[in-house]
Design an enzyme around this catalytic site. Structure first.
Site, PDB file in Angstrom:
ATOM      1  N   TYR A   1     -12.637  -2.207  -3.726  1.00  0.00           N
ATOM      2  CA  TYR A   1     -12.987  -2.560  -2.314  1.00  0.00           C
ATOM      3  C   TYR A   1     -14.719  -2.173  -2.342  1.00  0.00           C
ATOM      4  O   TYR A   1     -15.014  -1.940  -1.117  1.00  0.00           O
ATOM      5  CB  TYR A   1     -12.348  -1.286  -1.456  1.00  0.00           C
ATOM      6  CG  TYR A   1     -11.048  -1.667  -0.819  1.00  0.00           C
ATOM      7  CD1 TYR A   1     -10.598  -2.820  -0.337  1.00  0.00           C
ATOM      8  CD2 TYR A   1      -9.747  -0.770  -1.417  1.00  0.00           C
ATOM      9  CE1 TYR A   1      -9.536  -2.990   0.338  1.00  0.00           C
ATOM     10  CE2 TYR A   1      -8.631  -1.114  -0.964  1.00  0.00           C
ATOM     11  CZ  TYR A   1      -8.381  -2.042   0.096  1.00  0.00           C
ATOM     12  OH  TYR A   1      -7.211  -2.547   0.383  1.00  0.00           O
TER      13      TYR A   1
ATOM     14  N   LYS B   1       1.014  -1.201   0.000  1.00  0.00           N
ATOM     15  CA  LYS B   1      -0.058   0.025  -0.057  1.00  0.00           C
ATOM     16  C   LYS B   1       0.954   1.201  -0.023  1.00  0.00           C
ATOM     17  O   LYS B   1       2.016   1.334   0.328  1.00  0.00           O
ATOM     18  CB  LYS B   1      -0.837   0.008   1.443  1.00  0.00           C
ATOM     19  CG  LYS B   1      -1.679  -1.228   1.189  1.00  0.00           C
ATOM     20  CD  LYS B   1      -2.985  -0.999   2.275  1.00  0.00           C
ATOM     21  CE  LYS B   1      -3.941  -2.252   2.169  1.00  0.00           C
ATOM     22  NZ  LYS B   1      -4.992  -2.119   3.253  1.00  0.00           N
TER      23      LYS B   1
ATOM     24  N   HIS C   1      -2.169  -5.446   1.847  1.00  0.00           N
ATOM     25  CA  HIS C   1      -3.402  -6.137   1.494  1.00  0.00           C
ATOM     26  C   HIS C   1      -3.412  -7.424   1.104  1.00  0.00           C
ATOM     27  O   HIS C   1      -2.361  -7.768   0.194  1.00  0.00           O
ATOM     28  CB  HIS C   1      -4.463  -5.402   0.429  1.00  0.00           C
ATOM     29  CG  HIS C   1      -5.500  -6.323   0.085  1.00  0.00           C
ATOM     30  ND1 HIS C   1      -6.858  -6.472   0.672  1.00  0.00           N
ATOM     31  CD2 HIS C   1      -5.734  -6.919  -0.897  1.00  0.00           C
ATOM     32  CE1 HIS C   1      -7.589  -7.172   0.166  1.00  0.00           C
ATOM     33  NE2 HIS C   1      -6.924  -7.608  -0.850  1.00  0.00           N
TER      34      HIS C   1
ATOM     35  N   GLU D   1      -9.396 -11.153  -7.365  1.00  0.00           N
ATOM     36  CA  GLU D   1      -8.707 -10.022  -7.345  1.00  0.00           C
ATOM     37  C   GLU D   1      -7.437 -10.143  -8.302  1.00  0.00           C
ATOM     38  O   GLU D   1      -6.982  -9.072  -8.694  1.00  0.00           O
ATOM     39  CB  GLU D   1      -8.296  -9.981  -5.861  1.00  0.00           C
ATOM     40  CG  GLU D   1      -9.425  -9.586  -4.766  1.00  0.00           C
ATOM     41  CD  GLU D   1      -9.136  -9.562  -3.347  1.00  0.00           C
ATOM     42  OE1 GLU D   1      -7.752  -9.903  -3.084  1.00  0.00           O
ATOM     43  OE2 GLU D   1      -9.939  -9.035  -2.507  1.00  0.00           O
TER      44      GLU D   1
ATOM     45  N   ASN E   1      -2.032   0.238   6.708  1.00  0.00           N
ATOM     46  CA  ASN E   1      -1.483  -1.065   7.363  1.00  0.00           C
ATOM     47  C   ASN E   1      -0.714  -1.888   6.086  1.00  0.00           C
ATOM     48  O   ASN E   1      -0.351  -3.108   6.483  1.00  0.00           O
ATOM     49  CB  ASN E   1      -2.684  -1.897   7.994  1.00  0.00           C
ATOM     50  CG  ASN E   1      -3.681  -2.483   6.740  1.00  0.00           C
ATOM     51  OD1 ASN E   1      -3.598  -2.261   5.690  1.00  0.00           O
ATOM     52  ND2 ASN E   1      -4.635  -3.299   7.148  1.00  0.00           N
TER      53      ASN E   1
HETATM   54  P1  CMP Z   1      -7.486  -4.423   3.626  1.00  0.00           P
HETATM   55  O1  CMP Z   1      -7.117  -5.887   4.080  1.00  0.00           O
HETATM   56  O2  CMP Z   1      -6.856  -4.092   2.532  1.00  0.00           O
HETATM   57  O3  CMP Z   1      -9.230  -4.432   3.735  1.00  0.00           O
HETATM   58  C1  CMP Z   1      -9.782  -3.472   3.892  1.00  0.00           C
HETATM   59  C2  CMP Z   1      -9.000  -2.289   4.521  1.00  0.00           C
HETATM   60  O4  CMP Z   1      -9.725  -1.295   4.799  1.00  0.00           O
HETATM   61  C3  CMP Z   1      -8.159  -2.649   5.393  1.00  0.00           C
HETATM   62  O5  CMP Z   1      -7.084  -3.421   4.971  1.00  0.00           O
HETATM   63  C4  CMP Z   1      -7.689  -1.557   6.111  1.00  0.00           C
HETATM   64  O6  CMP Z   1      -6.485  -0.831   5.353  1.00  0.00           O
HETATM   65  C5  CMP Z   1      -8.876  -0.516   5.891  1.00  0.00           C
HETATM   66  N1  CMP Z   1      -9.709   0.004   7.149  1.00  0.00           N
HETATM   67  C6  CMP Z   1      -9.451   1.079   7.610  1.00  0.00           C
HETATM   68  N2  CMP Z   1     -10.275   1.035   8.579  1.00  0.00           N
HETATM   69  C7  CMP Z   1     -10.653  -0.080   9.112  1.00  0.00           C
HETATM   70  C8  CMP Z   1     -11.538  -0.816   9.969  1.00  0.00           C
HETATM   71  N3  CMP Z   1     -12.062   0.002  11.250  1.00  0.00           N
HETATM   72  N4  CMP Z   1     -11.456  -2.127   9.956  1.00  0.00           N
HETATM   73  C9  CMP Z   1     -11.177  -2.789   8.965  1.00  0.00           C
HETATM   74  N5  CMP Z   1     -10.501  -2.285   7.991  1.00  0.00           N
HETATM   75  C10 CMP Z   1     -10.260  -0.982   7.994  1.00  0.00           C
END
Ligand code: CMP
Length: 139
Positions: free
Chosen positions: A50, A10, A116, A127, A113
């Site tokens: 998403y 990311k 993904h 995906e 984070n």
């Molecule tokens: P990802 O695995 O890419 O899937 C959804 C993304 O939403 C997650 O990682 C985070 O980067 C983002 N995100 C932001 N806020 C939240 C939250 N409260 N709970 C879960 N995902 C979140």
């Protein structure tokens, strides 16, 4: 069985020049990077990728974050690749991620984070097809 999963490094991680360190974590876990490209997501692409989260309160922020800089989209291949990748990434919330996982080591927040990964084999197929043509995957 050998599987493939879709991984995204990311914008928080590309900004901090962590692509190589993150790829090393995948490779050390036995995952092979069989497809990889660095791209800028459009808003439309991020929203479509998403779409399952489009009712969630964090959706708009998530889309803005994902288009804030380059991402590296990748196809990882190996035994049980979907679960193995999730193990190496650690929990979505870095404060809950096991030590030594990518998110524990590198993530800035639950949103930023760093990575993904597909959450099931079926989603992995979809995906991967979202980002890669067959000719771009080289096992
Ligand atoms: P990802 O695995 O890419 O899937 C959804 C993304 O939403 C997650 O990682 C985070 O980067 C983002 N995100 C932001 N806020 C939240 C939250 N409260 N709970 C879960 N995902 C979140």
């Amino acid at each position: 069985a050998s599987e493939r999963t879709l991984s995204i490094i990311k914008p928080d991680a590309t900004r901090r020049n962590l692509t190589g360190k993150i790829n090393t974590k995948f490779e050390e876990a036995g995952l092979k990077i069989v497809g990889q490209k660095r791209i800028r997501l459009s808003k439309e692409q991020a929203e479509a990728f998403y779409a399952v989260h489009n009712e969630r309160p964090f959706f708009n922020d998530l889309v803005s974050f994902m288009i804030s800089g380059p991402v590296v989209v990748q196809v990882l291949e190996g035994e049980g690749a979907v679960a193995k990748n999730r193990e190496v990434m650690g929990a979505t919330d870095p404060s809950k991620a096991d030590p030594n996982t990518i998110r524990a080591q590198f993530a800035e927040s639950i949103e930023a984070n760093s990575v993904h990964g597909s959450d099931s084999l079926e989603n992995a197929r979809n995906e991967i097809a979202f980002f890669f043509a067959q000719t771009e995957i080289c096992p």
